[in-house]
Design a protein around this motif. Structure first.
Motif, short mmCIF file in Angstrom:
data_model
loop_
_atom_site.label_atom_id
_atom_site.label_comp_id
_atom_site.label_asym_id
_atom_site.label_seq_id
_atom_site.Cartn_x
_atom_site.Cartn_y
_atom_site.Cartn_z
N GLY A 63 15.41 -43.37 -23.53
CA GLY A 63 16.35 -43.63 -24.91
C GLY A 63 17.50 -43.59 -24.09
N ASP A 64 18.83 -43.96 -24.55
CA ASP A 64 19.88 -45.26 -23.85
C ASP A 64 21.54 -44.65 -24.08
N ALA A 65 21.77 -44.19 -22.39
CA ALA A 65 22.88 -43.17 -22.07
C ALA A 65 23.98 -44.42 -21.65
N ARG A 76 15.26 -41.88 -27.55
CA ARG A 76 13.92 -42.57 -28.20
C ARG A 76 12.85 -41.72 -27.92
N GLY A 77 12.61 -41.52 -29.15
CA GLY A 77 11.67 -40.25 -29.64
C GLY A 77 10.80 -39.16 -29.12
N MET A 78 10.27 -38.09 -29.10
CA MET A 78 10.30 -36.87 -28.70
C MET A 78 10.35 -36.50 -27.49
N ALA A 79 10.68 -37.33 -26.13
CA ALA A 79 10.43 -36.99 -25.13
C ALA A 79 12.04 -36.95 -25.06
N GLY A 80 12.68 -37.82 -25.81
CA GLY A 80 14.40 -38.27 -25.85
C GLY A 80 15.22 -36.97 -26.14
N ARG A 81 14.92 -36.34 -27.46
CA ARG A 81 15.39 -35.02 -27.96
C ARG A 81 15.15 -33.78 -27.49
N LEU A 82 14.43 -34.08 -26.45
CA LEU A 82 14.60 -32.79 -25.79
C LEU A 82 14.25 -32.88 -25.21
N GLY A 83 14.42 -33.97 -24.33
CA GLY A 83 15.15 -34.46 -22.73
C GLY A 83 16.92 -34.13 -22.74
N TRP A 84 17.62 -34.66 -24.33
CA TRP A 84 19.16 -34.47 -24.15
C TRP A 84 19.53 -32.62 -24.35
N LEU A 85 18.39 -32.26 -24.83
CA LEU A 85 18.44 -30.33 -25.60
C LEU A 85 18.61 -29.92 -23.50
N ALA A 86 17.37 -30.07 -23.11
CA ALA A 86 16.86 -29.49 -22.10
C ALA A 86 18.69 -29.26 -20.98
N ALA A 87 18.99 -31.05 -20.92
CA ALA A 87 20.24 -31.75 -20.17
C ALA A 87 21.45 -30.94 -20.66
#
Length: 198
Positions: free
Chosen positions: A130-132, A157-168
């Motif tokens: 994704g873009d930060a 960007r995609g599911m990995a980005g959504r899961l990444g934000w939630l994890a972080a």
């Protein structure tokens, strides 16, 4: 049934994780849908003029650090790991002082917008799902006071980005809240010191 039949489950999951179709609405999506953007904002009222806050902002990175918790991974580090990168590996802008010019590197970020004395926008330089962007702004509230606003925006960007934000999210909220509080405190301390020195 969509043209060409239904997309097999494995194909749909792979496309979602690869970010295919995640950048914008599809032909069957309702109007107004588009890429998600998540953001968090920290605001601090500062007992120092805007120029004092800006003088701290323009020293970010490199040997001065980021006025936050040492050794704690920030959003970019978490998301970099999810994207297959090395995670938290400091990158410096060189041996000299930081240069706040568009396109210049600043540790794990790239300077995108500079409005001297007012606003700085940084874009994460890591390979992320994704873009930060991190925006730091200061506005005068009186002759000797100001307001500091710090906003982190992330478009996954995609599911990995959504899961990444939630994890972080829990750790990045803590890290960036500490950064806002400390940066404002450093500006106040330096301003009081400078006034006493007059």
């Amino acid at each position: 049934t969509p043209p060409g039949g239904r997309t097999p489950y494995r194909t749909a999951v792979r496309r979602a994780l690869d970010g295919v179709g995640a950048a914008g609405p599809g032909p069957s999506d309702p109007p107004g849908t588009g890429p998600l953007e998540w953001s968090t904002t920290d605001t601090r009222d500062v007992a120092a003029p805007a120029r004092a806050v800006w003088s701290v902002i323009e020293t970010l990175g490199g040997p001065h650090g980021w006025y936050t918790v040492p050794g704690v991974a920030t959003l970019t580090g978490h998301l970099d790991v999810l994207a297959g990168g090395p995670g938290v590996v400091p990158r410096r802008h060189g041996d000299g002082p930081a240069r706040l010019l568009p396109g210049e590197p600043l540790d794990r970020w790239t300077v995108e917008i500079v409005e001297p004395g007012r606003r700085l926008v940084l874009r994460a330089a890591d390979r992320l799902p994704g873009d930060a962007r991190l925006e730091l702004a200061v506005t005068p509230t009186d002759r000797l006071t100001s307001r500091y606003t710090q906003t982190l925006r992330f478009t996954p960007r995609g599911m990995a980005g959504r899961l990444g934000w939630l994890a972080a999210y829990p750790s990045q909220r803590f890290v960036f809240a500490v950064m806002a509080r400390t940066l404002a405190g450093v500006a106040e301390t330096r301003y009081r010191r400078d006034v006493r020195a007059l």
